[in-house]
Design a protein around this motif. Structure first.
Motif, mmCIF file in Angstrom:
data_model
loop_
_atom_site.group_PDB
_atom_site.id
_atom_site.type_symbol
_atom_site.label_atom_id
_atom_site.label_comp_id
_atom_site.label_asym_id
_atom_site.label_seq_id
_atom_site.Cartn_x
_atom_site.Cartn_y
_atom_site.Cartn_z
ATOM 1 N N GLY A 127 0.498 -0.879 0.181
ATOM 2 C CA GLY A 127 0.275 0.043 -0.212
ATOM 3 C C GLY A 127 0.413 1.215 0.124
ATOM 4 O O GLY A 127 0.351 2.140 0.285
ATOM 5 N N GLN A 128 2.419 1.247 -0.036
ATOM 6 C CA GLN A 128 3.372 2.301 -0.142
ATOM 7 C C GLN A 128 3.831 2.382 -1.255
ATOM 8 O O GLN A 128 3.938 0.992 -2.248
ATOM 9 N N ALA A 129 4.377 3.602 -1.732
ATOM 10 C CA ALA A 129 5.833 3.742 -2.019
ATOM 11 C C ALA A 129 6.744 4.993 -2.121
ATOM 12 O O ALA A 129 7.136 4.439 -1.241
ATOM 13 N N VAL A 156 6.695 -6.682 -1.116
ATOM 14 C CA VAL A 156 6.567 -6.175 -1.806
ATOM 15 C C VAL A 156 6.071 -6.613 -3.030
ATOM 16 O O VAL A 156 5.809 -8.129 -2.791
ATOM 17 N N ALA A 157 5.231 -6.498 -3.617
ATOM 18 C CA ALA A 157 4.094 -7.331 -4.791
ATOM 19 C C ALA A 157 4.474 -7.333 -5.847
ATOM 20 O O ALA A 157 3.630 -7.851 -6.621
ATOM 21 N N ALA A 163 10.810 -1.629 -7.265
ATOM 22 C CA ALA A 163 11.139 -0.327 -8.177
ATOM 23 C C ALA A 163 10.805 1.813 -7.579
ATOM 24 O O ALA A 163 11.969 2.152 -8.119
ATOM 25 N N LEU A 164 9.590 1.534 -7.539
ATOM 26 C CA LEU A 164 8.961 2.501 -7.120
ATOM 27 C C LEU A 164 9.250 2.939 -5.984
ATOM 28 O O LEU A 164 9.368 4.006 -5.544
ATOM 29 N N VAL A 165 9.318 1.764 -5.104
ATOM 30 C CA VAL A 165 9.713 2.136 -3.491
ATOM 31 C C VAL A 165 11.090 2.248 -3.066
ATOM 32 O O VAL A 165 11.651 3.220 -2.646
ATOM 33 N N GLY A 178 17.237 -5.085 0.392
ATOM 34 C CA GLY A 178 16.585 -5.997 -0.124
ATOM 35 C C GLY A 178 14.854 -5.613 -0.182
ATOM 36 O O GLY A 178 14.752 -4.468 0.570
ATOM 37 N N ALA A 179 14.837 -6.441 -1.393
ATOM 38 C CA ALA A 179 13.192 -6.026 -1.251
ATOM 39 C C ALA A 179 12.669 -7.568 -1.675
ATOM 40 O O ALA A 179 12.557 -8.036 -2.086
#
Length: 441
Positions: A127-129, A156-157, A163-165, A178-179
């Motif tokens: 729900g965030q970027a 992460v979805a 990339a946006l985050v 990391g993601a």
């Protein structure tokens, strides 16, 4: 004394994924050949058992409200042979009580400041970027004595989402280690007091392997290790004042009685005491050659029927209590009582060494730090001693006819209704001992 480097894994709030990622990192670093000493911030007694399985060595609780500095420093000594210390935070990084205790308010940030361990923030970015970076910026500026080394993005979805985050963090030069993609299959099973216990999770080994694979793929472990900093130490350690309850301690240990702090067991052994385990669920009685029986907390309410039917355990403990001290903490205290009503509303007769009656059918949460001034002695501590600890249970007290064991106050100094009780050689309370605030002479 070696002071290995360390990191503290924290988050802005609960349910961000701290425990899962801490276990994943412990398992992955162990796979890389690292000797990692795990720690848990706060008085949690479930997570350290998982840490121990993942790291292959005992995990200890670090706490600025309940632990004295001497005990705190002594617990850092357990990392002397480690390559790295990895501590898991509690709640949000800066979350603690309003009134300071031993030397802080119980927040994870106190531990980071006292040890010099940089913080790795686990951020639930669902729900965030780019806004996630603003959260990290605020945390980095909140306390000057706490260093944020970087972040691990969790839940992460997609690659596009990652990339946006990452864009927000790149603009402010905040390291992203990391993601980690969302994977509900790796969620740890839970029940009312937290995670299902490590000893009850038959799939834990496979789960840890999968978690290690996950972070090895999605987290830069080399960069994470490089971010660790040497452990700062205070002045020379002061010996802990938490005395063993006896020379030979009969300790109840099984799925119903497992909530005992690792530092207490280590301290008892260090003082020369011998711990002799027995299993009430296996209908075992305490060794009669022991000089004290200790029933820790756990989940007796889930096994009330089996405990009520365990005649050898009941007869043996009643015989033991005729001449020797028996003490129960929380679940152990309830088992020493007269009866327990389970979640389905059925009453089960317990040992009857105390008159306590408890009810889980109409349960009520009791949670928080406690200080206890003993009105009578318990094994290992004289009357008038002041102990620091914690209470966490859902039991509702129906009857408590025996004399109170202690004057107990919450973290704000407000007296609580739960005082524990005593009768003959039996004592007990919902209070879990963490350390001694003041021992009587």
């Amino acid at each position: 004394m070696s002071n290995p480097p360390g990191l503290l894994i924290a988050a802005p709030a609960t349910r961000s994924g701290k425990t899962t990622l801490t276990l994943a990192l412990l398992a992955a670093l162990r796979r890389r050949g690292r000797v990692v000493q795990p720690y848990k911030c706060g008085p949690d007694y479930i997570d350290p058992a998982f840490h121990s399985v993942a790291a292959g060595r005992a995990s200890f609780n670090l706490d600025s409200w309940a632990l004295g500095r001497g005990q705190f420093e002594a617990l850092l000594d357990h990392a002397a042979d480690a390559d790295l210390c990895l501590a898991e935070g509690v709640m949000g990084l800066f979350d603690g009580v309003a009134t300071p205790g031993a030397w802080g308010n119980g927040c994870s940030a106190d531990i980071a400041a006292a040890t010099g361990w940089p913080v790795v923030l686990v951020l639930d970015v669902s729900g965030q970027a780019q806004s996630a970076a603003a959260v990290a910026l605020g945390f980095a500026q909140y306390r000057a004595d706490v260093t944020i080394a970087g972040v691990i993005l969790n839940k992460v979805a997609s690659e596009r989402h990652a990339a946006l985050v990452r864009d927000g963090f790149a603009r402010h030069n905040i390291t992203v280690f990391g993601a980690v993609k969302r994977d509900t299959s790796l969620t740890m099973p839970e029940r009312h007091l937290g995670l299902v216990q490590a000893q009850e999770d038959a799939a834990l080994s496979a789960r840890l392997e999968a978690l290690a694979d996950l972070v090895a793929r999605d987290v830069d472990l080399a960069a994470l290790e490089a971010a660790a900093r040497p452990t700062m130490r205070g002045s020379a350690s002061v010996a802990s004042r938490t005395s063993p309850p006896g020379q030979r301690i009969a300790l109840a240990q099984d799925a119903a009685f497992s909530f005992v702090y690792p530092h207490l067991l280590a301290g008892w052994r260090c003082a020369g005491a011998e711990i002799v385990p027995f299993s009430p669920l296996a209908d075992q009685a305490p060794d009669p050659s022991c000089d004290v029986a200790w029933l820790p907390g756990g989940y007796p309410e889930l096994h009330a029927g089996r405990l009520a039917a365990a005649s050898r355990f009941a007869d043996g403990l009643r015989d033991f209590a005729q001449n020797k001290p028996v003490h129960g903490e929380c679940g152990g205290y309830m088992t020493l009582g007269a009866g327990m009503i389970d979640a389905a509303g059925q009453r089960h007769a317990m040992l009857g060494l105390l008159g306590l009656e408890t009810d889980f059918a109409q349960r009520k949460l009791h949670l928080g730090y406690r200080s206890a001034t003993l009105l009578a002695p318990i094994p290992g501590h004289a009357a008038h001693s002041v102990l620091r600890g914690h209470e966490f249970h859902y039991a509702r007290v129906i009857a408590q006819p025996d004399p109170p064991l202690a004057a107990i106050r919450d973290a704000a100094g407000v007296p609580t209704a739960e005082t524990g009780s005593r009768r003959g050689h039996a004592t007990g309370s919902f209070f879990h001992i963490v350390d001694v605030a003041e021992e009587t002479s």
